[in-house]
Design a protein around this motif. Structure first.
Motif, mmCIF file in Angstrom:
data_model
loop_
_atom_site.group_PDB
_atom_site.id
_atom_site.type_symbol
_atom_site.label_atom_id
_atom_site.label_comp_id
_atom_site.label_asym_id
_atom_site.label_seq_id
_atom_site.Cartn_x
_atom_site.Cartn_y
_atom_site.Cartn_z
ATOM 1 N N THR A 13 44.988 58.797 37.909
ATOM 2 C CA THR A 13 45.400 57.525 37.686
ATOM 3 C C THR A 13 44.783 56.719 36.316
ATOM 4 O O THR A 13 45.582 56.131 35.578
ATOM 5 C CB THR A 13 45.057 56.761 38.836
ATOM 6 N N ARG A 14 43.563 56.772 36.413
ATOM 7 C CA ARG A 14 42.650 56.164 35.104
ATOM 8 C C ARG A 14 43.377 56.815 33.901
ATOM 9 O O ARG A 14 43.616 55.701 32.961
ATOM 10 C CB ARG A 14 41.135 56.535 35.201
ATOM 11 N N LEU A 47 40.326 49.017 30.584
ATOM 12 C CA LEU A 47 41.555 50.028 30.378
ATOM 13 C C LEU A 47 42.660 49.243 29.950
ATOM 14 O O LEU A 47 43.550 49.583 28.921
ATOM 15 C CB LEU A 47 42.051 50.685 31.729
ATOM 16 N N THR A 48 42.800 48.218 30.245
ATOM 17 C CA THR A 48 43.987 47.308 29.705
ATOM 18 C C THR A 48 43.784 46.402 28.638
ATOM 19 O O THR A 48 44.649 45.642 28.164
ATOM 20 C CB THR A 48 44.428 46.355 31.006
ATOM 21 N N GLY A 49 42.414 46.207 28.089
ATOM 22 C CA GLY A 49 42.135 45.542 27.229
ATOM 23 C C GLY A 49 42.341 43.952 27.113
ATOM 24 O O GLY A 49 41.756 43.423 27.976
ATOM 25 N N HIS A 50 43.069 43.356 26.436
ATOM 26 C CA HIS A 50 43.294 41.867 26.372
ATOM 27 C C HIS A 50 45.048 41.717 26.900
ATOM 28 O O HIS A 50 45.207 40.577 26.690
ATOM 29 C CB HIS A 50 42.869 41.013 25.118
ATOM 30 N N LYS A 51 45.381 42.521 27.640
ATOM 31 C CA LYS A 51 46.730 42.221 28.281
ATOM 32 C C LYS A 51 46.711 41.191 29.205
ATOM 33 O O LYS A 51 45.517 40.887 30.052
ATOM 34 C CB LYS A 51 47.375 43.410 28.790
ATOM 35 N N PRO A 52 47.635 40.045 29.107
ATOM 36 C CA PRO A 52 47.715 38.913 30.132
ATOM 37 C C PRO A 52 47.729 39.585 31.744
ATOM 38 O O PRO A 52 48.416 40.943 31.903
ATOM 39 C CB PRO A 52 49.053 38.384 30.057
ATOM 40 N N THR A 53 47.044 39.134 32.764
ATOM 41 C CA THR A 53 46.741 39.659 33.996
ATOM 42 C C THR A 53 47.289 38.777 34.818
ATOM 43 O O THR A 53 46.909 37.209 34.690
ATOM 44 C CB THR A 53 45.564 40.118 34.064
ATOM 45 N N LEU A 54 48.269 39.029 35.818
ATOM 46 C CA LEU A 54 48.661 38.187 36.947
ATOM 47 C C LEU A 54 47.711 38.884 38.219
ATOM 48 O O LEU A 54 48.196 39.910 38.805
ATOM 49 C CB LEU A 54 50.175 38.333 37.326
ATOM 50 N N LYS A 55 46.845 37.787 38.886
ATOM 51 C CA LYS A 55 45.975 38.308 40.024
ATOM 52 C C LYS A 55 46.874 37.962 41.233
ATOM 53 O O LYS A 55 47.247 36.872 41.308
ATOM 54 C CB LYS A 55 44.661 37.667 40.115
ATOM 55 N N CYS A 120 48.529 47.409 39.503
ATOM 56 C CA CYS A 120 47.626 48.102 39.829
ATOM 57 C C CYS A 120 47.064 47.476 41.167
ATOM 58 O O CYS A 120 47.192 46.372 41.376
ATOM 59 C CB CYS A 120 46.504 48.294 38.879
ATOM 60 N N GLY A 121 46.178 48.240 41.772
ATOM 61 C CA GLY A 121 45.272 47.824 43.103
ATOM 62 C C GLY A 121 44.666 48.876 43.569
ATOM 63 O O GLY A 121 44.957 49.964 43.381
ATOM 64 N N ILE A 122 43.810 48.271 44.489
ATOM 65 C CA ILE A 122 42.805 49.330 45.126
ATOM 66 C C ILE A 122 43.445 50.007 46.294
ATOM 67 O O ILE A 122 44.693 49.864 46.530
ATOM 68 C CB ILE A 122 41.656 48.564 45.832
ATOM 69 N N PRO A 123 43.076 51.269 46.854
ATOM 70 C CA PRO A 123 43.846 51.779 47.882
ATOM 71 C C PRO A 123 44.105 50.864 49.166
ATOM 72 O O PRO A 123 43.213 50.146 49.536
ATOM 73 C CB PRO A 123 43.002 52.947 48.236
ATOM 74 N N THR A 166 51.515 52.295 40.114
ATOM 75 C CA THR A 166 50.724 53.212 39.916
ATOM 76 C C THR A 166 49.775 53.434 41.339
ATOM 77 O O THR A 166 49.802 52.607 42.118
ATOM 78 C CB THR A 166 49.459 53.032 38.879
ATOM 79 N N PRO A 167 49.093 54.550 41.575
ATOM 80 C CA PRO A 167 48.502 55.094 42.546
ATOM 81 C C PRO A 167 47.120 54.055 42.922
ATOM 82 O O PRO A 167 46.770 53.541 41.925
ATOM 83 C CB PRO A 167 48.043 56.485 42.591
ATOM 84 N N GLY A 168 46.815 53.909 44.128
ATOM 85 C CA GLY A 168 45.577 53.051 44.250
ATOM 86 C C GLY A 168 44.355 53.652 43.635
ATOM 87 O O GLY A 168 44.044 54.874 43.732
ATOM 88 N N MET A 169 43.523 52.675 42.901
ATOM 89 C CA MET A 169 42.302 53.368 42.190
ATOM 90 C C MET A 169 40.998 52.338 42.548
ATOM 91 O O MET A 169 41.292 51.227 42.230
ATOM 92 C CB MET A 169 42.601 53.358 40.896
ATOM 93 N N LEU A 170 39.939 52.839 43.030
ATOM 94 C CA LEU A 170 38.706 52.360 42.944
ATOM 95 C C LEU A 170 38.098 52.710 41.608
ATOM 96 O O LEU A 170 38.771 53.045 40.609
ATOM 97 C CB LEU A 170 37.874 52.890 44.185
ATOM 98 N N TRP A 171 36.708 52.519 41.651
ATOM 99 C CA TRP A 171 35.922 52.717 40.253
ATOM 100 C C TRP A 171 34.878 53.780 40.675
ATOM 101 O O TRP A 171 34.295 53.757 41.756
ATOM 102 C CB TRP A 171 35.736 51.617 39.521
ATOM 103 N N PRO A 172 34.372 54.564 39.809
ATOM 104 C CA PRO A 172 33.375 55.603 39.868
ATOM 105 C C PRO A 172 32.070 55.217 40.636
ATOM 106 O O PRO A 172 31.599 55.764 41.395
ATOM 107 C CB PRO A 172 33.090 56.199 38.639
ATOM 108 N N LYS A 173 31.548 53.866 40.307
ATOM 109 C CA LYS A 173 30.539 53.651 40.770
ATOM 110 C C LYS A 173 30.431 52.012 41.275
ATOM 111 O O LYS A 173 30.754 51.119 40.328
ATOM 112 C CB LYS A 173 29.329 53.683 39.841
ATOM 113 N N ILE A 174 30.426 52.044 42.444
ATOM 114 C CA ILE A 174 30.362 50.440 43.221
ATOM 115 C C ILE A 174 28.950 49.983 42.991
ATOM 116 O O ILE A 174 28.196 50.263 43.940
ATOM 117 C CB ILE A 174 30.973 50.348 44.461
ATOM 118 N N ILE A 175 28.774 49.020 42.121
ATOM 119 C CA ILE A 175 27.178 48.706 41.952
ATOM 120 C C ILE A 175 26.774 47.250 42.659
ATOM 121 O O ILE A 175 25.660 47.084 42.767
ATOM 122 C CB ILE A 175 27.044 47.960 40.276
#
Length: 315
Positions: A13-14, A47-55, A120-123, A166-175
């Motif tokens: 997915t990444r 991943l998305t750089g400076h693309k505008p984002t709607l939360k 995009c979004g988490i699972p 896109t499929p749900g995606m987390l991130w490799p390390k949750i700090i």
């Protein structure tokens, strides 16, 4: 408690997002309105750089209505970012998403300059259910387990508005440990990645202090609010086990079953409308997590320099 979950399909997915993003005008990040900070993926910014984002704060009907406006304002104050809240009862989610994206990229309109959006979004954040609503048919598989959707899909919301799912995606390390606990409580993390009893105890500890009245009502506990808030979380779980009949032979309490009940009740909204973090709380947790991660990296670099043959003290 450290919770990590990044199965193989999330690597794909990444890569898919990194490949698709060059043709995208706006990114929609679907968040869980009950944990708006913890459910935001830190990978996306890179991943998305400076693309505008709607939360999009999804499941707002399960979240604390007093806390959602604060989160909307917090995200809307960020550069190139819009924010809206949705839930399953919204009668026109497509219109609201289209309007939100148009505000972020007003020049993308018409067949000659169609709007191209990546969602995009988490699972288990409700993205597949939203996609089905938007397309008015079951294009996306749904389920209450993390990781149901595993393929990219394209949905046409209007003649000049294309949405890629896109499929749900987390991130490799949750700090941020608090984020890991909240992601597990919400069902965003696979069951094999955490101990349900520990997650339930962490959830109860927060609810005791912020949503004690809802706990008393849901589980019919014979306690005052003050007594509830002073109770150790493990004793509270035992009270719930007795009230809900989670008792094994010989009168032993089945704390595993009680933990599952608490998590199921939270996820389904049976305890009440709850948000597990404020912007201020999350900012403190994030700063602490980043500081600890920086310290770990510094120690690792120091060990690397000290190894024989690397020009450090070991030479």
């Amino acid at each position: 408690m450290s919770i990590q979950w990044f199965p193989g399909h999330m690597h794909l997915t990444r890569k898919a997002i990194a490949e698709r993003i060059k043709d995208i005008d706006v990114v929609i990040e679907l968040l869980d309105a009950r944990l708006p900070g913890s459910s935001s993926n830190p990978l996306l910014a890179g991943l998305t750089g400076h693309k505008p984002t709607l939360k999009v704060l999804n499941k707002q009907d399960l979240a604390d209505p007093a806390r959602t406006p604060a989160w909307l304002a917090w995200y809307a104050a960020q550069a190139d970012t819009g924010a809206i809240a949705l839930d399953a009862s919204d009668g026109a989610p497509a219109r609201r998403l289209i309007e939100g994206c148009r505000q972020l990229a007003p020049l993308r309109k018409g067949l000659s300059r169609p709007m191209r959006v990546l969602i995009c979004g988490i699972p288990n954040v409700g993205k597949s259910t939203l996609i089905n609503t938007l397309s008015r048919k079951s294009q996306a598989k749904t389920g209450d387990e993390a990781g149901v959707t595993k393929q990219e899909q394209r949905i046409v919301l209007a003649d000049d508005f294309y949405l890629w799912d896109t499929p749900g995606m987390l991130w490799p390390k949750i700090i941020v440990p608090e984020s890991g606990e909240r992601l597990a409580a919400s069902g965003a993390v696979g069951r094999n990645a955490y101990d349900e009893e520990l997650v339930a105890l962490q959830l109860l500890a927060y609810l005791q202090q912020h949503y004690g009245a809802q706990l008393l009502e849901r589980y019919k506990l014979d306690l005052s609010l003050e007594a509830l808030q002073a109770l150790p979380d493990d004793e509270l779980l035992e009270h719930i086990a007795r009230k809900r009949g989670a008792v094994m032979s010989g009168g032993r309490l089945n704390l595993q079953k009680a933990s599952e009940l608490v998590l199921t009740d939270f996820r389904g909204g049976a305890i009440g409308r709850i948000t597990l973090e404020t912007p201020e709380e999350f900012a403190v947790w994030l700063a602490a997590g980043q500081a600890q991660e920086a310290e770990r990296r510094a120690r690792r670099q120091e060990r690397e320099r000290a190894r024989p043959g690397r020009g450090g003290r070991g030479r």
